[in-house]
Design a protein around this motif. Structure first.
Motif, PDB file in Angstrom:
ATOM      1  N   THR A 194      27.780  35.153  45.307  1.00  0.00           N
ATOM      2  CA  THR A 194      28.292  33.914  45.912  1.00  0.00           C
ATOM      3  C   THR A 194      29.365  34.163  46.969  1.00  0.00           C
ATOM      4  N   GLY A 195      29.667  35.434  47.256  1.00  0.00           N
ATOM      5  CA  GLY A 195      30.655  35.748  48.279  1.00  0.00           C
ATOM      6  C   GLY A 195      32.083  35.449  47.868  1.00  0.00           C
ATOM      7  N   ARG A 196      32.361  35.510  46.587  1.00  0.00           N
ATOM      8  CA  ARG A 196      33.723  35.271  46.094  1.00  0.00           C
ATOM      9  C   ARG A 196      34.285  36.551  45.469  1.00  0.00           C
ATOM     10  N   TYR A 197      35.529  36.495  45.090  1.00  0.00           N
ATOM     11  CA  TYR A 197      36.144  37.597  44.357  1.00  0.00           C
ATOM     12  C   TYR A 197      36.493  37.099  42.952  1.00  0.00           C
ATOM     13  N   VAL A 198      36.712  38.028  42.039  1.00  0.00           N
ATOM     14  CA  VAL A 198      37.150  37.699  40.690  1.00  0.00           C
ATOM     15  C   VAL A 198      38.621  38.054  40.589  1.00  0.00           C
ATOM     16  N   GLY A 199      39.429  37.116  40.128  1.00  0.00           N
ATOM     17  CA  GLY A 199      40.855  37.351  39.942  1.00  0.00           C
ATOM     18  C   GLY A 199      41.236  37.198  38.485  1.00  0.00           C
ATOM     19  N   LEU A 200      42.285  37.890  38.076  1.00  0.00           N
ATOM     20  CA  LEU A 200      42.800  37.773  36.709  1.00  0.00           C
ATOM     21  C   LEU A 200      44.242  38.231  36.664  1.00  0.00           C
ATOM     22  N   HIS A 201      44.925  37.818  35.630  1.00  0.00           N
ATOM     23  CA  HIS A 201      46.269  38.315  35.322  1.00  0.00           C
ATOM     24  C   HIS A 201      46.177  39.097  34.020  1.00  0.00           C
ATOM     25  N   VAL A 202      46.856  40.230  33.968  1.00  0.00           N
ATOM     26  CA  VAL A 202      46.900  41.033  32.755  1.00  0.00           C
ATOM     27  C   VAL A 202      48.312  41.584  32.617  1.00  0.00           C
ATOM     28  N   GLU A 203      48.802  41.662  31.375  1.00  0.00           N
ATOM     29  CA  GLU A 203      50.108  42.273  31.169  1.00  0.00           C
ATOM     30  C   GLU A 203      50.033  43.709  31.657  1.00  0.00           C
ATOM     31  N   SER A 204      51.069  44.153  32.332  1.00  0.00           N
ATOM     32  CA  SER A 204      51.071  45.493  32.917  1.00  0.00           C
ATOM     33  C   SER A 204      50.856  46.583  31.870  1.00  0.00           C
ATOM     34  N   TYR A 205      51.305  46.352  30.632  1.00  0.00           N
ATOM     35  CA  TYR A 205      51.202  47.355  29.569  1.00  0.00           C
ATOM     36  C   TYR A 205      49.913  47.215  28.743  1.00  0.00           C
ATOM     37  N   ASN A 206      49.112  46.193  29.005  1.00  0.00           N
ATOM     38  CA  ASN A 206      47.912  45.929  28.210  1.00  0.00           C
ATOM     39  C   ASN A 206      46.854  46.997  28.492  1.00  0.00           C
ATOM     40  N   PRO A 207      46.295  47.619  27.437  1.00  0.00           N
ATOM     41  CA  PRO A 207      45.241  48.630  27.646  1.00  0.00           C
ATOM     42  C   PRO A 207      44.029  48.081  28.406  1.00  0.00           C
ATOM     43  N   ALA A 208      43.812  46.774  28.382  1.00  0.00           N
ATOM     44  CA  ALA A 208      42.691  46.175  29.116  1.00  0.00           C
ATOM     45  C   ALA A 208      42.829  46.412  30.617  1.00  0.00           C
ATOM     46  N   ARG A 209      44.027  46.644  31.085  1.00  0.00           N
ATOM     47  CA  ARG A 209      44.234  46.895  32.515  1.00  0.00           C
ATOM     48  C   ARG A 209      43.444  48.118  32.968  1.00  0.00           C
ATOM     49  N   ARG A 210      43.382  49.145  32.111  1.00  0.00           N
ATOM     50  CA  ARG A 210      42.597  50.342  32.452  1.00  0.00           C
ATOM     51  C   ARG A 210      41.109  50.000  32.530  1.00  0.00           C
ATOM     52  N   LEU A 211      40.651  49.128  31.638  1.00  0.00           N
ATOM     53  CA  LEU A 211      39.252  48.680  31.688  1.00  0.00           C
ATOM     54  C   LEU A 211      38.982  47.992  33.025  1.00  0.00           C
ATOM     55  N   TYR A 212      39.863  47.073  33.415  1.00  0.00           N
ATOM     56  CA  TYR A 212      39.673  46.360  34.678  1.00  0.00           C
ATOM     57  C   TYR A 212      39.652  47.336  35.853  1.00  0.00           C
ATOM     58  N   GLN A 213      40.524  48.335  35.814  1.00  0.00           N
ATOM     59  CA  GLN A 213      40.535  49.332  36.890  1.00  0.00           C
ATOM     60  C   GLN A 213      39.223  50.114  36.917  1.00  0.00           C
ATOM     61  N   ARG A 214      38.700  50.483  35.756  1.00  0.00           N
ATOM     62  CA  ARG A 214      37.414  51.195  35.708  1.00  0.00           C
ATOM     63  C   ARG A 214      36.282  50.337  36.273  1.00  0.00           C
ATOM     64  N   LEU A 215      36.391  49.018  36.104  1.00  0.00           N
ATOM     65  CA  LEU A 215      35.367  48.111  36.625  1.00  0.00           C
ATOM     66  C   LEU A 215      35.531  47.858  38.128  1.00  0.00           C
TER      67      LEU A 215
ATOM     68  N   TRP B  20      38.766  41.730  42.042  1.00  0.00           N
ATOM     69  CA  TRP B  20      37.567  42.532  42.272  1.00  0.00           C
ATOM     70  C   TRP B  20      36.766  41.826  43.350  1.00  0.00           C
ATOM     71  N   GLY B  21      36.262  42.593  44.297  1.00  0.00           N
ATOM     72  CA  GLY B  21      35.384  42.036  45.323  1.00  0.00           C
ATOM     73  C   GLY B  21      36.129  41.696  46.593  1.00  0.00           C
ATOM     74  N   ALA B  22      35.362  41.417  47.611  1.00  0.00           N
ATOM     75  CA  ALA B  22      35.907  41.099  48.928  1.00  0.00           C
ATOM     76  C   ALA B  22      36.236  39.619  49.012  1.00  0.00           C
ATOM     77  N   GLY B  23      37.043  39.282  49.979  1.00  0.00           N
ATOM     78  CA  GLY B  23      37.303  37.881  50.258  1.00  0.00           C
ATOM     79  C   GLY B  23      38.666  37.384  49.833  1.00  0.00           C
ATOM     80  N   HIS B  24      39.471  38.230  49.167  1.00  0.00           N
ATOM     81  CA  HIS B  24      40.823  37.800  48.815  1.00  0.00           C
ATOM     82  C   HIS B  24      41.628  37.670  50.099  1.00  0.00           C
ATOM     83  N   PRO B  25      42.426  36.609  50.240  1.00  0.00           N
ATOM     84  CA  PRO B  25      43.177  36.383  51.482  1.00  0.00           C
ATOM     85  C   PRO B  25      44.074  37.554  51.885  1.00  0.00           C
ATOM     86  N   ASP B  26      44.506  38.376  50.930  1.00  0.00           N
ATOM     87  CA  ASP B  26      45.398  39.492  51.248  1.00  0.00           C
ATOM     88  C   ASP B  26      44.653  40.814  51.436  1.00  0.00           C
ATOM     89  N   ASP B  27      43.333  40.788  51.596  1.00  0.00           N
ATOM     90  CA  ASP B  27      42.581  42.032  51.711  1.00  0.00           C
ATOM     91  C   ASP B  27      43.101  42.951  52.801  1.00  0.00           C
TER      92      ASP B  27
END
Length: 187
Positions: free
Chosen positions: A136-157, A173-180
């Motif tokens: 759809t030409g969008r990006y996926v955004g999320l907030h994660v606690e900096s210390y949360n192990p899920a952050r490594r998962l998001y980085q791997r993705l 994740w993905g193109a189209g974020h205004p700050d790209d």
């Protein structure tokens, strides 16, 4: 919900490999509150280990934190699909997706019961959103606690750090974020 606020998009197609294992999603109902509270408590329990609080105090605190978070989500995320992840009809997680943005699909939250974490289920579910964003030409955004192990998962993705916000990191994740085209802000 006002006439100008679109109804949440409740669509989500479970990956075939998970669907064959009995995984599905359904909209949240009021009857899910007890499950969601217990899920939240199980997810946050270890974080409070160092506090040394008795179990009853820790449980009460986390139940309050769930209530406050749940109220915040349901009050402020008016275009969010609040979905329950099920396996063979039994609730095993939550998936909150906000597709109300023109350019963004927001992964508000995903949590699975502890016995299902680390098995690639969350990754497979998130990849569905990544595929949708790419289509759809969008990006996926999320907030994660900096210390949360899920952050490594998001980085791997393939998610990238955008901006620290208090204890959270905003990632996309993905193109189209205004700050790209802008440099990363912060640590």
């Amino acid at each position: 919900m006002s006439e100008t606020t679109p109804a949440p998009d409740l669509s989500f197609e479970m990956p075939p490999a998970l669907a064959t294992q009995g995984f599905a999603v359904r909209p949240r109902t009021p009857q899910d509150t007890d499950f969601l509270r217990e899920l939240y408590i199980s997810f946050r329990w270890a974080e409070l280990e160092a506090a040394g609080w008795p179990d009853a105090v820790r449980r009460s605190f986390l139940a309050d934190q769930f209530r406050l978070q749940d109220n915040h989500y349901t009050t402020h995320y008016t275009t969010t699909a609040f979905l329950i992840i099920t396996q063979n009809g039994a609730p095993v997680g939550r998936l909150y997706i906000d597709r109300g943005g023109v350019h963004e699909i927001r992964l508000v939250d995903i949590i699975l019961v502890p016995m299902l974490t680390g098995q690639g289920i969350g990754s497979a579910i998130i990849r569905v959103l990544l595929d949708e964003a790419a289509r759809t030409g969008r990006y996926v955004g999320l907030h994660v606690e900096s210390y949360n192990p899920a952050r490594r998962l998001y980085q791997r993705l393939g998610f990238v750090d955008r901006k620290p916000q208090g204890p959270y990191m905003f990632m996309t994740w993905g193109a189209g974020h205004p700050d790209d085209d802008l440099p990363f802000e912060g640590g």
